[in-house]
Design a protein around this motif. Structure first.
Motif, PDB file in Angstrom:
ATOM      1  N   ILE A 255      -2.422  -4.856   3.246  1.00  0.00           N
ATOM      2  CA  ILE A 255      -2.593  -6.301   3.383  1.00  0.00           C
ATOM      3  C   ILE A 255      -3.040  -6.898   2.056  1.00  0.00           C
ATOM      4  O   ILE A 255      -3.844  -6.323   1.327  1.00  0.00           O
ATOM      5  N   GLY A 256      -2.519  -8.071   1.752  1.00  0.00           N
ATOM      6  CA  GLY A 256      -2.774  -8.744   0.488  1.00  0.00           C
ATOM      7  C   GLY A 256      -1.455  -9.000  -0.214  1.00  0.00           C
ATOM      8  O   GLY A 256      -0.663  -8.070  -0.445  1.00  0.00           O
ATOM      9  N   PHE A 257      -1.196 -10.257  -0.567  1.00  0.00           N
ATOM     10  CA  PHE A 257       0.102 -10.581  -1.153  1.00  0.00           C
ATOM     11  C   PHE A 257       0.294  -9.930  -2.514  1.00  0.00           C
ATOM     12  O   PHE A 257       1.429  -9.773  -2.972  1.00  0.00           O
ATOM     13  N   LYS A 258      -0.792  -9.525  -3.156  1.00  0.00           N
ATOM     14  CA  LYS A 258      -0.645  -8.859  -4.453  1.00  0.00           C
ATOM     15  C   LYS A 258       0.223  -7.603  -4.338  1.00  0.00           C
ATOM     16  O   LYS A 258       0.921  -7.239  -5.291  1.00  0.00           O
ATOM     17  N   HIS A 259       0.198  -6.945  -3.170  1.00  0.00           N
ATOM     18  CA  HIS A 259       1.023  -5.750  -2.983  1.00  0.00           C
ATOM     19  C   HIS A 259       2.502  -6.124  -2.832  1.00  0.00           C
ATOM     20  O   HIS A 259       3.387  -5.403  -3.294  1.00  0.00           O
ATOM     21  N   VAL A 260       2.762  -7.270  -2.193  1.00  0.00           N
ATOM     22  CA  VAL A 260       4.131  -7.784  -2.130  1.00  0.00           C
ATOM     23  C   VAL A 260       4.609  -8.121  -3.535  1.00  0.00           C
ATOM     24  O   VAL A 260       5.743  -7.827  -3.924  1.00  0.00           O
ATOM     25  N   CYS A 261       3.714  -8.741  -4.295  1.00  0.00           N
ATOM     26  CA  CYS A 261       4.041  -9.150  -5.659  1.00  0.00           C
ATOM     27  C   CYS A 261       4.438  -7.947  -6.520  1.00  0.00           C
ATOM     28  O   CYS A 261       5.353  -8.043  -7.350  1.00  0.00           O
TER      29      CYS A 261
END
Length: 507
Positions: free
Chosen positions: A348-354
């Motif tokens: 969880i955390g958009f930084k991982h998507v990024c």
């Protein structure tokens, strides 16, 4: 930007250049970056002194990485003192010789991110606590690519902070450069960050199709930084728009500005009263999306993610990887498989998507909380863009959002989702996580547990469409419990049994 919007922005923009309070105290606890920046309660840990310390550490980090000369964009939301905290950041960076682009008004986070990308800056700072309750504020750090700073970068920043605090125990943070002097020296430029960002949205959305549909919509920025901006864009697209919760209100009307069902009563009531086709909602800083259907039913972010994915592939004809975080719906997995698209699941955390968006062609990536990023824009969440695309979906399909969800679930199967937040002591959270790690239940709500996935928290999986996840929040004293199943009754049963498990583990 409309006159009303300019006036609304102006009444938020007060006393930026006034001297800021200082303190010589050392933080009571180390400053840590969670899933999306550092957040803390205003006047407890989120103080001018601590904000300056973080800015001071950022300046050292940018010098070390060779990006200081590229400059930093600094923006802020509508929370209490956000403009003053942003001014403190700008003054410290300017004192370090780093060029600063300071927003002249409150702005949505994606507008700050777009400024970083379009101006090719070295980083961005957004003063916001996003969806958190009004007593919080925060420091979101954006990388040179416009998305959230990656884990390695925030670890480096924390290490600099720890070293500085250890070496300067009892010392005050740098006072920074007076902003009037910084402007005179050309180190701080105050600029409109909203206008260029709005033009980028015009490039991404089919405004002609929207104008032909002449939708009747409610815009609900939840008193946040998108107030006026989303409503004006929808009006420009030919919609009849009623904006609610558009007033400047740093207490957010007593609610956390998070676009989930329990906070959307005003949007539900307004849609029903006006006979609108939808309410389109953003969170406190405009990077999350929420919606209410024509019937008054709240569409959770899981369904919104699935609708956006379907639209981008079937209507836009776009392709690329699909990335979702650990609490995301299985609808996304199924659609990615149907379209033959690469699929990734992250913590969880958009930084991982990024991280995926920086190394491969990502079509869409998002979180269960409504933070969703789209191809051909930037590797960042954008609640305003996603809401405009929801309007585009209605205009294209000639259906309400609820009708489109029903049609989609008829194709891929029913999926229902709920989340509950539990306030637990640190000891209670630790006992619960230890139980799930060492002795997870074999059954829950009558279903046998097929697998326990510990990617981020503990997810008990009961089959292709049923699961429950227990995860401790990285930004609040909360354990979140998420569940998905094939009917509302099944979701309720999973959550009820899951809460009984929590109670027994934390007695």
């Amino acid at each position: 930007m409309s006159d009303a919007q300019q006036k609304g922005h102006a009444d938020r923009n007060h006393s930026q250049s006034q001297p800021q309070p200082q303190t010589a105290s050392v933080p009571a606890t180390p400053i840590r970056f969670g899933t999306d920046g550092w957040r803390a309660v205003i006047a407890e840990e989120f103080t001018f002194a601590n904000v300056r310390r973080v800015a001071w550490a950022l300046a050292e980090h940018l010098e070390a990485t060779g990006r200081a000369g590229q400059g930093v964009a600094v923006g802020y939301d509508c929370r209490f003192l956000s403009d003053r905290f942003a001014a403190a950041v700008a003054s410290v960076l300017a004192a370090a010789g780093i060029p600063v682009l300071l927003s002249r008004s409150a702005c949505p986070t994606p507008a700050l991110s777009w400024a970083v990308v379009s101006r090719k800056l070295g980083a961005g700072v957004m003063i916001t606590a996003s969806h958190n309750p009004p007593e919080y504020n925060g420091f979101k750090l954006k990388g040179w690519f416009g998305g959230p700073a990656l884990p390695e970068e925030t670890r480096q920043l924390e290490a600099i902070l720890a070293r500085q605090e250890a070496g300067r125990a009892g010392a005050a943070p740098p006072a920074g450069l007076d902003l009037t002097e910084a402007r005179r020296l050309g180190r701080v430029e105050e600029a409109d960050l909203v206008g260029p960002y709005v033009q980028q949205l015009r490039n991404l959305v089919d405004f002609e199709r929207l104008r032909a549909a002449r939708l009747r919509l409610v815009a609900d920025p939840m008193h946040g930084a998108a107030r006026g901006v989303l409503a004006d864009l929808l009006r420009e697209a030919g919609a009849e728009v009623t904006e609610i919760r558009g007033e400047f209100n740093p207490s957010f009307g007593g609610l956390a500005p998070e676009p989930i069902a329990r906070n959307l009563g005003p949007a539900v009531e307004t849609v029903r009263r006006l006979g609108a086709q939808a309410a389109l909602v953003t969170d406190g800083d405009g990077d999350r999306v929420g919606a209410v259907d024509a019937t008054g039913e709240v569409l959770d972010a899981q369904r919104i993610f699935a609708l956006l994915l379907q639209h981008l592939v079937e209507v836009r004809g776009w392709r690329g990887s699909v990335v979702k975080t650990f609490a995301g719906t299985r609808m996304v997995d199924k659609l990615a498989a149907r379209y033959g698209l690469p699929f990734h699941e992250t913590p969880i955390g958009f930084k991982h998507v990024c991280e995926y968006a920086l190394k491969e062609d990502v079509l869409i990536g998002g979180e269960e909380s409504g933070g969703i990023g789209i191809k051909n824009h930037m590797p960042e969440r954008d609640g305003l863009l996603c809401n405009l695309l929801l309007a585009e979906i209605m205009a294209t399909r000639g259906r309400t959002l609820g009708e489109q969800v029903a049609a989609l679930m008829a194709e891929i199967g029913p999926h229902y989702f709920q989340r509950r937040d539990l306030h637990l002591t640190p000891e209670g959270k630790n006992r619960l996580m230890a139980l799930l790690r060492d002795d997870p239940p074999a059954r829950l709500a009558g279903w046998p547990v097929e697998k326990v996935d510990p990617l981020d928290g503990y997810k008990l999986i009961f089959g292709p469409s049923r699961w429950i996840l227990f995860r401790a929040s990285g930004t609040e004293p909360v354990v979140r419990v998420y569940a998905e199943a094939e009917s509302p009754e099944e979701v309720g049963a999973l959550l009820d049994d899951g809460l009984r498990l929590v109670e027994s583990a934390t007695r």
